[in-house]
Scaffold this motif. Structure first.
Motif, short mmCIF file in Angstrom:
data_model
loop_
_atom_site.label_atom_id
_atom_site.label_comp_id
_atom_site.label_asym_id
_atom_site.label_seq_id
_atom_site.Cartn_x
_atom_site.Cartn_y
_atom_site.Cartn_z
N GLU A 85 39.74 38.87 66.29
CA GLU A 85 40.01 38.69 64.85
C GLU A 85 40.41 37.27 64.49
N LEU A 86 40.77 36.47 65.50
CA LEU A 86 41.15 35.07 65.21
C LEU A 86 40.02 34.09 65.50
N ARG A 87 38.99 34.56 66.19
CA ARG A 87 37.93 33.66 66.65
C ARG A 87 37.22 32.97 65.48
N GLY A 88 36.76 33.77 64.52
CA GLY A 88 36.04 33.21 63.37
C GLY A 88 36.93 32.27 62.55
N PRO A 89 38.12 32.73 62.15
CA PRO A 89 39.00 31.86 61.37
C PRO A 89 39.36 30.56 62.09
N ILE A 90 39.55 30.60 63.41
CA ILE A 90 39.90 29.37 64.15
C ILE A 90 38.67 28.48 64.28
N ARG A 91 37.49 29.08 64.48
CA ARG A 91 36.27 28.28 64.53
C ARG A 91 36.10 27.52 63.20
N ASN A 92 36.31 28.21 62.10
CA ASN A 92 36.08 27.61 60.78
C ASN A 92 37.15 26.57 60.43
N ASN A 93 38.41 26.95 60.58
CA ASN A 93 39.48 26.05 60.13
C ASN A 93 39.81 24.96 61.16
N GLY A 94 39.73 25.32 62.45
CA GLY A 94 39.92 24.31 63.48
C GLY A 94 38.79 23.29 63.46
N GLY A 95 37.56 23.79 63.29
CA GLY A 95 36.43 22.88 63.16
C GLY A 95 36.57 22.03 61.91
N GLY A 96 36.97 22.64 60.82
CA GLY A 96 37.17 21.88 59.58
C GLY A 96 38.21 20.80 59.73
N TYR A 97 39.25 21.10 60.47
CA TYR A 97 40.30 20.10 60.75
C TYR A 97 39.73 18.95 61.59
N LEU A 98 39.14 19.29 62.73
CA LEU A 98 38.72 18.27 63.69
C LEU A 98 37.49 17.50 63.21
N ASN A 99 36.52 18.19 62.64
CA ASN A 99 35.29 17.53 62.18
C ASN A 99 35.61 16.48 61.12
N HIS A 100 36.51 16.82 60.20
CA HIS A 100 36.85 15.85 59.16
C HIS A 100 37.67 14.70 59.71
N ASN A 101 38.52 14.95 60.70
CA ASN A 101 39.21 13.82 61.33
C ASN A 101 38.20 12.84 61.89
N MET A 102 37.16 13.38 62.53
CA MET A 102 36.14 12.51 63.13
C MET A 102 35.33 11.79 62.06
N TYR A 103 35.03 12.49 60.99
CA TYR A 103 34.25 11.90 59.89
C TYR A 103 35.02 10.75 59.24
N PHE A 104 36.23 11.03 58.77
CA PHE A 104 36.99 10.01 58.03
C PHE A 104 37.37 8.82 58.90
N LYS A 105 37.62 9.10 60.19
CA LYS A 105 38.08 8.06 61.10
C LYS A 105 37.04 6.95 61.30
N MET A 106 35.77 7.29 61.26
CA MET A 106 34.73 6.31 61.56
C MET A 106 34.24 5.55 60.33
N LEU A 107 34.82 5.82 59.18
CA LEU A 107 34.40 5.13 57.96
C LEU A 107 35.31 3.95 57.67
N SER A 108 34.79 2.98 56.95
CA SER A 108 35.61 1.88 56.43
C SER A 108 34.74 1.02 55.53
N PRO A 109 35.40 0.21 54.68
CA PRO A 109 34.61 -0.71 53.84
C PRO A 109 33.95 -1.81 54.66
N GLU A 110 34.33 -1.92 55.94
CA GLU A 110 33.74 -2.94 56.83
C GLU A 110 32.51 -2.39 57.53
N GLY A 111 31.92 -1.36 56.96
CA GLY A 111 30.82 -0.68 57.65
C GLY A 111 29.52 -1.45 57.64
N GLY A 112 28.55 -0.86 58.31
CA GLY A 112 27.18 -1.37 58.23
C GLY A 112 26.63 -1.93 59.51
N ALA A 113 27.25 -3.02 60.02
CA ALA A 113 26.64 -3.75 61.13
C ALA A 113 27.05 -3.18 62.49
#
Ligand code: MN3
Length: 203
Positions: A65-93
């Motif tokens: 009963e916890l597998r789906g909710p943890i997949r969704n919310n844990g993934g949502g937590y970690l995936n967004h950390n990875m997404y936001f972390k690699m961005l910056s206004p110094e991007g591109g090159a």
């Protein structure tokens, strides 16, 4: 207690590529909610003290009963950390170094990588993610996941860059035009950060 990655740029710093309202909604609402829910679920499951990577790569060990909710919310937590972390206004090159050499070897060129990852992101039907990741031997590959799944669910730990293609990542500014959002995304990827992460996962 899992915490959202602290942004090292202002919410409006990625304008005009990613607008401030989208950033505010995405980081302070969507990501904050995944993080809050994940923390509650981890406590409920008695997993306090384990890393998010450990939890998400061992979903089968969780009560049904916890597998789906943890997949969704844990993934949502970690995936967004990875997404936001690699961005910056110094991007591109892309800086010279191990990652650049590997990109040239595996994708022919930097633009070859961007083309292939764009194609993968466009091919992800509905909500999900496109990923650049490294295998244990250092070689690079592109993959996609649905919803808030992550390659880490399959034990693929070398994720380097996350491209969010949920509509909430772009709809306020780009409406239905996912290709325009992806084209803009490339302007704010900070490849110095991705190169640093590549060196970490390879060490
Ligand atoms: Mn998102």
């Amino acid at each position: 207690m899992f915490k959202q990655v602290v942004l090292d740029y202002a919410l409006d710093a990625l304008e005009p590529h990613v607008d401030a309202l989208t950033m505010d909604t995405h980081y302070n609402k969507h990501h904050a909610t995944y993080t809050k829910n994940f923390n509650e679920l981890v406590e409920k499951a008695g997993l306090t003290g384990k890393s998010a990577e450990e939890i998400l790569s061992n979903l089968d060990a969780l009560p049904q009963e916890l597998r789906g909710p943890i997949r969704n919310n844990g993934g949502g937590y970690l995936n967004h950390n990875m997404y936001f972390k690699m961005l910056s206004p110094e991007g591109g090159a892309l800086p010279a170094g191990a990652l650049a050499d590997r990109i040239n070897a595996d994708f022919g060129s930097f633009s070859g990588l961007k083309e292939q990852m764009t194609k993968a992101a466009m091919g992800q039907f509905g909500s999900g993610w496109a990923w650049l990741a490294a295998k244990k031997d250092g070689s690079l590959y592109i993959t996609t996941t649905s919803n808030q799944e992550t390659p880490i669910n399959n034990g693929e730990m070398g994720v380097l860059l996350a491209l969010d293609v949920w509509e909430h990542a772009y709809y306020l500014k780009y409406k239905n035009l996912r290709p325009d959002y992806i084209a803009a995304f490339w302007n704010v990827v900070d490849w110095n950060k991705v190169a640093k992460r590549y060196d970490e996962v390879n060490s």
